[in-house]
Design a protein around this motif. Structure first.
Motif, PDB file in Angstrom:
ATOM      1  N   HIS A   1      53.639  21.411  12.373  1.00  0.00           N
ATOM      2  CA  HIS A   1      52.696  22.480  12.305  1.00  0.00           C
ATOM      3  C   HIS A   1      53.114  23.439  13.116  1.00  0.00           C
ATOM      4  O   HIS A   1      53.176  24.881  13.123  1.00  0.00           O
ATOM      5  CB  HIS A   1      51.303  21.947  12.496  1.00  0.00           C
ATOM      6  N   ALA A   2      53.299  23.173  14.565  1.00  0.00           N
ATOM      7  CA  ALA A   2      53.607  23.763  15.814  1.00  0.00           C
ATOM      8  C   ALA A   2      54.809  24.813  15.651  1.00  0.00           C
ATOM      9  O   ALA A   2      54.879  26.157  15.883  1.00  0.00           O
ATOM     10  CB  ALA A   2      53.690  23.455  17.265  1.00  0.00           C
ATOM     11  N   LEU A   3      55.889  24.039  14.986  1.00  0.00           N
ATOM     12  CA  LEU A   3      57.308  24.671  14.687  1.00  0.00           C
ATOM     13  C   LEU A   3      57.010  25.884  13.596  1.00  0.00           C
ATOM     14  O   LEU A   3      57.364  26.888  13.786  1.00  0.00           O
ATOM     15  CB  LEU A   3      58.129  23.686  14.208  1.00  0.00           C
ATOM     16  N   VAL A   4      56.201  25.623  12.608  1.00  0.00           N
ATOM     17  CA  VAL A   4      55.986  26.453  11.573  1.00  0.00           C
ATOM     18  C   VAL A   4      55.108  27.819  12.131  1.00  0.00           C
ATOM     19  O   VAL A   4      55.593  28.706  12.117  1.00  0.00           O
ATOM     20  CB  VAL A   4      55.170  26.064  10.246  1.00  0.00           C
ATOM     21  N   VAL A   5      54.114  27.565  12.853  1.00  0.00           N
ATOM     22  CA  VAL A   5      53.207  28.590  13.247  1.00  0.00           C
ATOM     23  C   VAL A   5      54.026  29.443  14.204  1.00  0.00           C
ATOM     24  O   VAL A   5      53.928  30.554  14.357  1.00  0.00           O
ATOM     25  CB  VAL A   5      51.905  28.051  13.904  1.00  0.00           C
ATOM     26  N   THR A   6      54.788  28.747  15.309  1.00  0.00           N
ATOM     27  CA  THR A   6      55.441  29.417  16.318  1.00  0.00           C
ATOM     28  C   THR A   6      56.522  30.442  15.721  1.00  0.00           C
ATOM     29  O   THR A   6      56.541  31.546  16.055  1.00  0.00           O
ATOM     30  CB  THR A   6      56.232  28.282  17.345  1.00  0.00           C
ATOM     31  N   VAL A   7      57.307  30.072  14.770  1.00  0.00           N
ATOM     32  CA  VAL A   7      58.267  30.904  14.162  1.00  0.00           C
ATOM     33  C   VAL A   7      57.602  31.943  13.314  1.00  0.00           C
ATOM     34  O   VAL A   7      58.018  33.191  13.223  1.00  0.00           O
ATOM     35  CB  VAL A   7      59.375  29.966  13.248  1.00  0.00           C
ATOM     36  N   LEU A   8      56.487  31.554  12.536  1.00  0.00           N
ATOM     37  CA  LEU A   8      55.890  32.472  11.579  1.00  0.00           C
ATOM     38  C   LEU A   8      55.288  33.647  12.695  1.00  0.00           C
ATOM     39  O   LEU A   8      55.445  34.605  12.040  1.00  0.00           O
ATOM     40  CB  LEU A   8      54.706  31.615  10.933  1.00  0.00           C
ATOM     41  N   ARG A   9      54.714  33.237  13.770  1.00  0.00           N
ATOM     42  CA  ARG A   9      54.226  34.286  14.391  1.00  0.00           C
ATOM     43  C   ARG A   9      55.208  35.296  14.806  1.00  0.00           C
ATOM     44  O   ARG A   9      54.998  36.568  14.932  1.00  0.00           O
ATOM     45  CB  ARG A   9      53.395  33.765  15.609  1.00  0.00           C
ATOM     46  N   GLU A  10      56.189  34.542  15.383  1.00  0.00           N
ATOM     47  CA  GLU A  10      57.620  35.419  15.994  1.00  0.00           C
ATOM     48  C   GLU A  10      57.830  36.487  14.616  1.00  0.00           C
ATOM     49  O   GLU A  10      58.165  37.593  14.947  1.00  0.00           O
ATOM     50  CB  GLU A  10      58.485  34.630  16.352  1.00  0.00           C
TER      51      GLU A  10
ATOM     52  N   LEU B   1      56.490  37.476  11.655  1.00  0.00           N
ATOM     53  CA  LEU B   1      55.538  38.497  11.578  1.00  0.00           C
ATOM     54  C   LEU B   1      55.440  39.536  12.698  1.00  0.00           C
ATOM     55  O   LEU B   1      55.207  40.907  12.499  1.00  0.00           O
ATOM     56  CB  LEU B   1      54.193  37.907  11.444  1.00  0.00           C
ATOM     57  N   ASN B   2      55.539  39.184  14.005  1.00  0.00           N
ATOM     58  CA  ASN B   2      55.517  40.315  14.969  1.00  0.00           C
ATOM     59  C   ASN B   2      56.818  41.095  14.933  1.00  0.00           C
ATOM     60  O   ASN B   2      56.962  42.195  15.710  1.00  0.00           O
ATOM     61  CB  ASN B   2      55.255  39.505  16.235  1.00  0.00           C
ATOM     62  N   SER B   3      57.933  40.521  14.383  1.00  0.00           N
ATOM     63  CA  SER B   3      59.184  41.326  14.272  1.00  0.00           C
ATOM     64  C   SER B   3      59.360  42.275  13.235  1.00  0.00           C
ATOM     65  O   SER B   3      60.309  43.233  12.952  1.00  0.00           O
ATOM     66  CB  SER B   3      60.254  40.366  14.482  1.00  0.00           C
ATOM     67  N   VAL B   4      58.465  42.235  12.185  1.00  0.00           N
ATOM     68  CA  VAL B   4      58.579  42.917  10.699  1.00  0.00           C
ATOM     69  C   VAL B   4      57.566  44.217  10.814  1.00  0.00           C
ATOM     70  O   VAL B   4      56.653  44.070  11.698  1.00  0.00           O
ATOM     71  CB  VAL B   4      58.162  42.287   9.666  1.00  0.00           C
TER      72      VAL B   4
END
Length: 157
Positions: free
Chosen positions: A143-152, A154-157
């Motif tokens: 879960h943490a891997l998905v959420v961490t990368v997803l947050r990064e 979304l913040n980059s687009v």
């Protein structure tokens, strides 16, 4: 007895925060590769699976993973699709109720796994339209891997 309320609220906040304006095949490819890159950098052996409306858009397996990871992913996806929440949220929710998904929701344990690793793809003002899933680590880490990368991402687009 442990107080799960703060963690449950944190998980719901992730679902409110981590939403897309649009989700294309290209989005799935970029996000899937970002998750793989993070896993390889951290030397974690995982499978990544991204689906939109039931259609498989991205599926990749690092060396050392196998068919069992695919089975776990499908069981976690079933939970996310059924309940509209991350499979980890459902895991924590049932833990807070001192029960299991099988006992409470009467679902087949061979088809549903309330463990971390499948996160709904939310479109703003629409709702869940798919899943981003990882298998290979303990559920909380998936879960943490998905959420961490997803947050990064979304913040980059």
């Amino acid at each position: 007895m442990e107080d799960y309320a703060p963690l449950l609220e944190q998980l719901l906040q992730q679902e409110r925060d981590l939403q897309f304006d649009i989700f294309t095949n290209q989005t799935a490819l970029q996000l899937g590769n970002a998750i793989l890159e993070r896993a390889m950098k951290e030397e974690k052996l995982i499978v990544v699976d991204i689906r939109r409306n039931g259609q498989l858009l991205f599926h990749a397996k690092l060396e050392g993973t196998g068919l069992n990871n695919d089975r776990w992913i499908q069981r976690k996806i079933n939970v996310a699709n059924h309940f509209g929440h991350s499979s980890y949220y459902m895991h924590v929710l049932y833990k807070s109720w001192n029960t299991t998904i099988q006992e409470n929701a009467f679902v087949d344990p061979m088809e549903y796994a309330a463990e971390g690793g499948s996160f709904p793809i939310f479109i703003k003002n629409v709702g869940p339209i798919g899943t981003i899933s990882v298998s290979g680590l303990p559920g909380e880490e998936d879960h943490a891997l998905v959420v961490t990368v997803l947050r990064e991402f979304l913040n980059s687009v």
